[in-house]
Design an enzyme around this catalytic site. Structure first.
Site, PDB file in Angstrom:
ATOM      1  N   LYS A 110      -6.515  16.648  14.017  1.00 53.17           N
ATOM      2  CA  LYS A 110      -7.335  16.246  12.896  1.00 53.17           C
ATOM      3  C   LYS A 110      -7.148  17.581  11.790  1.00 53.17           C
ATOM      4  O   LYS A 110      -7.832  18.669  12.025  1.00 53.17           O
ATOM      5  CB  LYS A 110      -8.796  15.948  13.074  1.00 53.17           C
ATOM      6  CG  LYS A 110      -9.250  15.340  11.793  1.00 53.17           C
ATOM      7  CD  LYS A 110     -10.775  14.753  11.905  1.00 53.17           C
ATOM      8  CE  LYS A 110     -11.288  14.397  10.785  1.00 53.17           C
ATOM      9  NZ  LYS A 110     -12.735  14.823  10.742  1.00 53.17           N
ATOM     10  N   ASN A 141      -0.473   0.396   2.569  1.00 53.05           N
ATOM     11  CA  ASN A 141      -0.279  -0.267   1.224  1.00 53.05           C
ATOM     12  C   ASN A 141      -0.969  -1.736   1.541  1.00 53.05           C
ATOM     13  O   ASN A 141      -1.670  -1.894   2.452  1.00 53.05           O
ATOM     14  CB  ASN A 141       1.102  -0.745   0.899  1.00 53.05           C
ATOM     15  CG  ASN A 141       1.690  -1.337   1.919  1.00 53.05           C
ATOM     16  OD1 ASN A 141       1.560  -2.455   2.268  1.00 53.05           O
ATOM     17  ND2 ASN A 141       3.009  -0.616   2.551  1.00 53.05           N
ATOM     18  N   PRO A 183      13.797   5.256   6.825  1.00 50.17           N
ATOM     19  CA  PRO A 183      15.078   4.445   7.049  1.00 50.17           C
ATOM     20  C   PRO A 183      14.922   3.245   6.016  1.00 50.17           C
ATOM     21  O   PRO A 183      13.664   2.364   6.149  1.00 50.17           O
ATOM     22  CB  PRO A 183      15.549   4.260   8.084  1.00 50.17           C
ATOM     23  CG  PRO A 183      14.188   4.325   9.127  1.00 50.17           C
ATOM     24  CD  PRO A 183      13.394   5.192   8.220  1.00 50.17           C
ATOM     25  N   ASP A 184      15.993   2.794   5.312  1.00 53.20           N
ATOM     26  CA  ASP A 184      15.771   1.306   4.715  1.00 53.20           C
ATOM     27  C   ASP A 184      16.297   0.293   5.468  1.00 53.20           C
ATOM     28  O   ASP A 184      17.379   0.044   5.642  1.00 53.20           O
ATOM     29  CB  ASP A 184      16.482   1.531   3.278  1.00 53.20           C
ATOM     30  CG  ASP A 184      16.139   0.006   2.332  1.00 53.20           C
ATOM     31  OD1 ASP A 184      16.152  -0.798   3.150  1.00 53.20           O
ATOM     32  OD2 ASP A 184      16.131   0.325   1.303  1.00 53.20           O
ATOM     33  N   ILE A 185      15.418  -0.234   6.280  1.00 53.02           N
ATOM     34  CA  ILE A 185      15.688  -1.477   7.301  1.00 53.02           C
ATOM     35  C   ILE A 185      16.692  -2.364   6.786  1.00 53.02           C
ATOM     36  O   ILE A 185      17.766  -2.735   7.370  1.00 53.02           O
ATOM     37  CB  ILE A 185      14.440  -1.822   8.167  1.00 53.02           C
ATOM     38  CG1 ILE A 185      13.525  -0.582   8.560  1.00 53.02           C
ATOM     39  CG2 ILE A 185      14.929  -2.657   9.347  1.00 53.02           C
ATOM     40  CD1 ILE A 185      12.163  -1.110   9.014  1.00 53.02           C
ATOM     41  N   PHE A 239      13.004  -8.990  -0.152  1.00 56.33           N
ATOM     42  CA  PHE A 239      11.965  -9.311  -0.969  1.00 56.33           C
ATOM     43  C   PHE A 239      11.833  -8.156  -1.881  1.00 56.33           C
ATOM     44  O   PHE A 239      12.320  -6.724  -1.711  1.00 56.33           O
ATOM     45  CB  PHE A 239      10.181  -9.337  -0.208  1.00 56.33           C
ATOM     46  CG  PHE A 239      10.076 -10.511   0.381  1.00 56.33           C
ATOM     47  CD1 PHE A 239      10.648 -11.084   1.428  1.00 56.33           C
ATOM     48  CD2 PHE A 239       9.304 -11.382  -0.525  1.00 56.33           C
ATOM     49  CE1 PHE A 239      10.504 -12.152   1.908  1.00 56.33           C
ATOM     50  CE2 PHE A 239       8.918 -12.517  -0.007  1.00 56.33           C
ATOM     51  CZ  PHE A 239       9.441 -13.114   1.063  1.00 56.33           C
ATOM     52  N   ASP A 280       8.193   3.657   1.701  1.00 57.72           N
ATOM     53  CA  ASP A 280       9.285   4.353   1.633  1.00 57.72           C
ATOM     54  C   ASP A 280       9.265   5.718   2.273  1.00 57.72           C
ATOM     55  O   ASP A 280      10.364   6.416   2.404  1.00 57.72           O
ATOM     56  CB  ASP A 280       9.684   4.354  -0.043  1.00 57.72           C
ATOM     57  CG  ASP A 280       9.745   3.212  -0.444  1.00 57.72           C
ATOM     58  OD1 ASP A 280      10.797   2.334   0.184  1.00 57.72           O
ATOM     59  OD2 ASP A 280       9.306   2.808  -1.419  1.00 57.72           O
TER      60      ASP A 280
HETATM   61  N1  CTP Z   1      12.452  -2.554   2.855  1.00 59.54           N
HETATM   62  C1  CTP Z   1      12.939  -2.053   4.341  1.00 59.54           C
HETATM   63  N2  CTP Z   1      12.821  -0.822   4.510  1.00 59.54           N
HETATM   64  C2  CTP Z   1      12.306   0.209   3.745  1.00 59.54           C
HETATM   65  C3  CTP Z   1      12.125  -0.259   2.497  1.00 59.54           C
HETATM   66  C4  CTP Z   1      11.940  -1.535   2.190  1.00 59.54           C
HETATM   67  O1  CTP Z   1      13.465  -2.792   4.984  1.00 59.54           O
HETATM   68  N3  CTP Z   1      12.250   1.333   4.276  1.00 59.54           N
HETATM   69  C5  CTP Z   1      12.864  -3.735   2.752  1.00 59.54           C
HETATM   70  C6  CTP Z   1      11.395  -4.548   2.239  1.00 59.54           C
HETATM   71  O2  CTP Z   1      11.077  -5.191   3.507  1.00 59.54           O
HETATM   72  C7  CTP Z   1      11.762  -5.560   1.348  1.00 59.54           C
HETATM   73  C8  CTP Z   1      12.743  -4.846   0.304  1.00 59.54           C
HETATM   74  O3  CTP Z   1      13.305  -3.974   1.256  1.00 59.54           O
HETATM   75  O4  CTP Z   1      12.421  -6.757   1.718  1.00 59.54           O
HETATM   76  C9  CTP Z   1      12.363  -4.226  -0.912  1.00 59.54           C
HETATM   77  O5  CTP Z   1      11.712  -3.086  -0.553  1.00 59.54           O
HETATM   78  P1  CTP Z   1      10.944  -2.459  -1.933  1.00 59.54           P
HETATM   79  O6  CTP Z   1      10.152  -1.156  -1.238  1.00 59.54           O
HETATM   80  O7  CTP Z   1      10.799  -3.264  -3.189  1.00 59.54           O
HETATM   81  O8  CTP Z   1      12.611  -1.693  -2.250  1.00 59.54           O
HETATM   82  P2  CTP Z   1      12.840  -0.152  -2.705  1.00 59.54           P
HETATM   83  O9  CTP Z   1      14.273  -0.105  -2.262  1.00 59.54           O
HETATM   84  O10 CTP Z   1      11.753   0.798  -1.860  1.00 59.54           O
HETATM   85  O11 CTP Z   1      12.765  -0.001  -4.186  1.00 59.54           O
HETATM   86  P3  CTP Z   1      11.513   0.514  -4.931  1.00 59.54           P
HETATM   87  O12 CTP Z   1      10.535   0.863  -4.249  1.00 59.54           O
HETATM   88  O13 CTP Z   1      12.171   1.490  -5.976  1.00 59.54           O
HETATM   89  O14 CTP Z   1      10.969  -0.729  -5.891  1.00 59.54           O
END
Ligand code: CTP
Length: 398
Positions: free
Chosen positions: A286, A208, A303-305, A323, A276
């Site tokens: 490759k 990204n 995983p959502d850290i 954030f 995500d």
């Molecule tokens: N974050 C994280 N781990 C992930 C995804 C996000 O720690 N796998 C944290 C980012 O560092 C940030 C926050 O979550 O602090 C928000 O990330 P964002 O991608 O905007 O939120 P999402 O829950 O993915 O929501 P969406 O993509 O639906 O906006």
């Protein structure tokens, strides 16, 4: 504040010595007492008069000055400080320190001192990268000498790369850290930053547009207030700040593991733009164009850290900050995100291309907490970071 802290400041012979004049002024603004020592080469770049006027005391220069010896012997001078700072630390001075030479006042003081020493190297890129300097760096680090910088950038000699002396602010922060000062002294803070790269095959990845600029500025500001910062960064465009523990990762899974390894912390700030999704089964070979059509990729959720750390039953940091990068309904979406992820604060920003925030130098954030939404004016990312660091310090102090 550095009230009554005594700094013995050795100024070596490099063009960066002009920045040391500013450092003296900042140190004195904070209440420190600065005793300057100007090497013979240093005096080619800044005058004893300017140094002494800014330091508000005499400048020491020559080992064999009988008047100086009568007033304060060089051994006493080397022991009279809380910290010895060398700025700029030239390749020559570092070589003398590493070899244990003591042929002039500066090198003698460095040999005779029993107080901690912090050096701010400054030299041409090739000199910094020269095997002799590398050996000296390793030796000095092994001897317990602390470093601040050098930074990467364009240099007075016209070349580009590492070798620029750290800025006065960074040296000041390193001095405060070395003296255990600052409102965040003793606090351990985790910062995640930058993008993640999710491999498709050995040569391709999903990424990204995050540059890592905001996370880096936050880590720098926290370290500047004396925090011990663990900086877990994806492959960012901007180099990591000085004075933090850097853990480099590539994927979200690696970032998650690095975060676990950094715990426990007093606060966690999750500024990384974590992917995500990852490719469920990245190929270790490759992918080739084939006549069978386009490749089909399956994704798995990362995983959502942030959410995981914010929801820890045991060992949750006292303050968890996330954030929210949004393009629509910024406040409503970020408020919902704060509740969903269970973090204490969310810094929300509008990353629509028209704002120029993603990858840019400025940011306009809304701080969302239990108390509601507080919009900050658009400002530089460094200013956002400083404001946030001050808020973190206040929150952890209460
Ligand atoms: N974050 C994280 N781990 C992930 C995804 C996000 O720690 N796998 C944290 C980012 O560092 C940030 C926050 O979550 O602090 C928000 O990330 P964002 O991608 O905007 O939120 P999402 O829950 O993915 O929501 P969406 O993509 O639906 O906006």
């Amino acid at each position: 504040m550095l009230a009554s802290r005594r700094i013995l400041l050795i100024i070596g012979g490099g063009i960066a010595a002009y920045k040391t004049l500013e450092l003296i002024r900042r140190l004195r603004d904070r209440g420190a007492e600065v005793t300057p020592v100007l090497t013979r080469a240093g005096a080619q770049f800044v005058t004893p008069l300017s140094v002494s006027a800014l330091a508000g005391c005499k400048v020491y220069g020559d080992l064999f000055d009988l008047t100086d010896e009568a007033e304060m012997g060089h051994i006493q001078l080397s022991r009279s400080a809380d910290l010895v700072v060398v700025a700029p630390a030239t390749a020559d001075l570092m070589g003398k320190m590493a070899a244990g030479l003591a042929g002039d006042l500066a090198s003698t003081l460095l040999m005779a001192t029993d107080t901690p020493v912090l050096i701010a190297p400054a030299m041409n890129v090739r000199m910094w990268q020269h095997p002799a300097t590398r050996r000296n760096r390793a030796q000095l680090a092994a001897d317990g000498i602390a470093f601040v910088g050098p930074n990467e950038g364009s240099m007075a000699c016209g070349e580009f790369g590492p070798g620029r002396m750290a800025e006065p602010d960074e040296i000041l922060a390193a001095i405060e850290r070395a003296l255990g000062q600052g409102p965040l002294a003793g606090k351990r803070i985790l910062v995640t930053s930058g993008p993640t790269h999710e491999p498709i095959d050995p040569v391709r990845y999903i990424a990204n547009r995050s540059s890592g600029a905001q996370g880096t500025a936050i880590a720098r500001a926290l370290a500047g207030l004396g925090a011990e910062v663990i900086f877990v960064t994806g492959p960012a465009e901007v180099p990591p700040p000085e004075g933090v523990e850097v853990v480099r990762v590539e994927t979200a899974l690696q970032m998650s593991e690095a975060v676990d390894a950094a715990l426990p912390v007093d606060a966690g700030i999750f500024a990384a733009a974590v992917a995500d999704w990852r490719v469920a089964s990245a190929s270790d070979r490759k992918l080739k164009k084939s006549r069978d059509g386009l490749p089909v990729m399956e994704f798995a959720e990362n995983p959502d850290i942030l959410a995981r750390v914010a929801q820890m039953a045991k060992g949750r940091p006292r303050l968890v900050i996330g954030f929210a990068a949004e393009t629509d309904d910024v406040i409503a979406n970020a408020t919902a995100k704060r509740a969903r992820k269970c973090c204490d604060w969310i810094l929300a920003n509008d990353v629509s291309p028209a704002t120029g925030i993603m990858g840019g130098t400025e940011n306009a954030v809304v701080l969302i907490s239990e108390e509601g939404a507080e919009a900050w004016p658009r400002m530089g990312k460094a200013e956002v970071a400083e404001r946030l660091a001050a808020r973190v310090a206040a929150a952890l102090a209460s």
